[in-house]
Design a protein around this motif. Sequence first.
Motif: not given
Lengths: 191, 384, 279
Positions: A112-118, C137-141
Motif C-alpha cells: 500500500y504505497p499510498d499510505r504515505s504522507a503528503s 492478498a496475492e496480487t497485491r504482493t
Amino acid sequence: MLAAFADPVFDSQRNFRELLQAMARPMQPRELPLLPPSPAPIAPAAMAVLLTLCDTTTAVWLQQPNEEAAQHLRFHTGTRLVEKPAEADFALISEPASMPPLEAFAHGDMRYPDRSASLIVQVAGFRTDAGARFTGPGIRDSAQLSIDGLPQRFWQQRAAMAALLPLGIDVYFVSANHVAALPRTTRTLES
Amino acid sequence: MYVAVKGGEQAIARSLELLAEARRGDTAVPELELAQIRQQLRLGVARVMQEGSLYDEELAALAIRQAAGDMLEAIFLLRAYRTTLPRFGYTEALDTTAMRVRRRVSGTFKDVPGGQVLGPTYDYTQRLLEFGPTIPATVVEAEEPLAASMPRVLDLLDAEALIERIDAGSDPEPIDLTREPLMFPADRATRMQNLARGDEGFLLGMAYSTQRGYAESHPFAGEIRMGEVDVLVCPEELGFAIEIGSITLTECQMINQFHGGNGLPPQFTRGYGLSMGESERKAMSMALVDRSLRCDELGETSYAPAQNQEFVLSHSDSVEASGFVQHLKLPHYVDFQAELSLLRTLSAQHARTANTPIAEPVVKEHAVATEQAFDQRLSVEAQS
Amino acid sequence: MTPSYNFAFLDENTKRMLRRALLKAVAIPGYQVPFGSREMPLPYGWGTGGIQVTAALLGPDDVLKVIDQGADDTTNAVNIRRFFSRVAGVATTERTSEASVIQTRHRIPETSLREDQILVFQVPEPEPLRTLEPREAETRTLHALADYGLMHVKLYEDIAQYGHIATSYDYPVLVDGRFLTSPSPIPKFDNPKLDHSPALMLFGAGREKRLYAIPPYTKVESLAFDDHPFEIQQWEETCALCGSGKSYLDEVVVDDQGTRMFVCSDTDYCGQRQAEMPS
C-alpha cells in the motif's frame, strides 16, 4: 475566529482541480483560485490545501503548532492534530530551513504505497526560468523550476528515498497564491 | 441507407412510463399503503432494513413498494438513499443480554433459566395454505409474565470454562465498512459487518455447505433470541449515554466443537450472528459462516469455500453481485467486435494448420512454479 | 437540479475522501488506491466508480460528455448524463472538443484530447492479474514485487497455442515502467492513445473500490515480445457513413441475410466528419 472558505462546496472544488492538475503536471506552478484567511504561521495557500483535503478522517502535523492555528484547523476541518511526523497524513512545513528529515514521515508500505504522507511546504517563491530541470510522469520533455527557501538537504534526502519507489512522499510547495507539486516519481535531471 | 440508432433519451423516458404503469397495476385496486407493508409484510421489511443497513421501517416499506416487491431492488434503493445521510456519530455497543425477549430457544439444553419461549414463529405452522379471509387472531394472555432476566445460554457454559472466553473489551475499534474498503485479511469485526449486510440466500447456501462436510464444525444452536434492545448514544458534550430508542433484533449464538489447536485447549467455540428484525434464518446462517471463517485463528485446515474469507466476503453482497451480473446486458459491442475479429484470425489460422500439432500449453506448470517462488519470497520477507 | 441532495450527489466528506485518493493515484501512476466506494443510485458494474470520480471533479463551470461504446446516445451513457444534469446541473455536450470532463466506458475518443480535458474511465475489474490469480492478498504482493511473470507467461502461452496474443480488449499495460495496469475494457486499438496523452486519465472501479490514474505525458507500454510486437486491430473496410479508415469500427448486421456494414464506434467523430463532407 477567522472564517474559512466563503463557499465550502465550490471553493474546495475549484482548488481541488488546481491541486489535481498540479500533481498531474509536476513542478509547473499553478494558481490557487480561492485563498481563505489563515492564522500565522499557516499561509493562506497552505490553508486552502488543508481546507480542501482535510477532515475528521485525516491526521495533520504542524511543524510550528500554536493554539490559534490548532483551534482554527480543528474548528473548520475537524481534523486530528498529531504530535509525531510519522503519524501524519498531511504535514505543514512552515519553516523549511528547520524541517525534519523526509525519513521522519510515512512513506507507505510495499503493498500500500499510498499510505504515505503528503507535505505542504511553504516556500519563499518560484522561478520557472532558473533552477534544476525535472522529468517524469506528467512532464512533457522537462520542466524547470527554482524553489526559493528550500534547504539543499531536502534534495539529498529525496534522492536517497528514490531507491524506495514506489514508496515515497508527495509534496505540495506553496508560495503566495501558487502551488507546485512534487510527486515521488519526479526525477531531477543532472545539470 | 443505414442510419445509426439514436433516441436513447426518449427510449428511457418511455421505459420509465411503462414501468410506472406496470408497478401500479390495475388502478381499480387500491394502492398499498406503507402501514400495510410495515404491518403485514414485516419480515420483508426486516430483510430490507438488514441488508439495506438502515433501521427505518417506513423507508424500507417505501422501498418495497417502489421495487414492486423485488427485495434485492428494495435493498438497493435503501442503500442508495443511506449513502447520502449525514453521520452524526456511533452508538454504544448494543447489550443483547438486556433484550426484552419475545422469542428465545436453545437447542443445547432442555430447559434454561428464563425458559424456552417460542414466540411468533412459522416453525410449527404445518404450512397449509389458508384459503379464505385471514381470521383475526385472538391471543391468550400468559398466566405469568416472562422472566425479567434471561441470561444468555452461553454465559452458563462460560461459568464452567468449557467455552472459549472472549473478552468484550479486547476487540479493537471496528472500521466502518460502509466508509472504508474491504481489505484482506479482514478481522472478525469487519467480517461480521460484511456478513450482516450480506445476501441471505448466499449466506444460507454457504452455511448449508458447512453442514454438508465443507468445513464441518459440528454446530449446536446454543441460543437464538429475538426481541427489543435499547440503542444508546453518548454525546461528547454530555459525557454519559442516553437512550435514543429501541430496535428489534435477532441474535444467534452457535456452539461449535473444537479439538484444540493453534495453542488453544479443546473447548467449545462460538459462532455469532445478529440481524435486524425477526430474521432467524439470516442470523443462524451468519453464525455458521462466522465460525467457519475463524479457521485461521483457530489453526484449522482451510479448504472449503465457506472458510475462504476472500471468496465469502467478496461475493456476499447482493447489491454488488446483482449489479455486476446484470451489467452484462449493457452494450459490449466494442469488445465483442474486438473478439470477433480475433476469432476470425484464429479460425483462419486453425483451418490452415489443422493437421499440425499445437504447442503444449505451459501456463499451469509455471503457475505452480511461480507460487512456490512466491511463498519463498514471502517467507524471506517475513524473516527480514 | 434536485435540491435535497448535495451538489453532484455526494456529500463533501465523501468528495474529500475521493479527492485525497485521486491525488495519491496520480502520484503513483498505475497503482490501485483502495477507497471507500459509496453506494450510488446506479448499479455496481454500470459505472459507479466513474460516477464517483466525476462527482469529485465536477464544478459549475464544467462541460460533461458521457460515452458508452464510443457513443453518446447509448442508454447507459444517456442515463449517467441525465444523472449529472439532475444532481449537479452541469452543462453537457456530445462534442469531444467542447467537454472539460469526459466519462467513458470501453472507448477513448478518436479526436485527440487536450491538456485541459480529463478523461474518466469506468472500470469493472481494476486488477489486470485477477483472472490469473483471484486472491487480492496475492496480487497485491505481486505488484509490490513487480512480479508480472504470470501475465508474460499467459501472453506467451497464447502465442504458443494460437500464434497470436489472444487478448483483444482490456489489454494489459505497464505504466511508467512500474505498475501493470488494466486500461479498462477498451479495445487494444485504443491502447496507443494512453501513451503520453496530453490529458489526465482517471480510472474508477466502484464495486471493487479502487481508483488509479495515468498522468499526462506518461510512458504507457502495451505488453509484447520482441518477436511478437504489439499490434492494433485493423479493418479492410472503411466507415460506411463518414469514410474514415482510421477509426474503430462497429460491425452492424443490416438484413436477414446477414449483410454487414461497418461504421465508426465514436459517434461524435463520425458525425463531425459527415458534417464536413461536401454534399
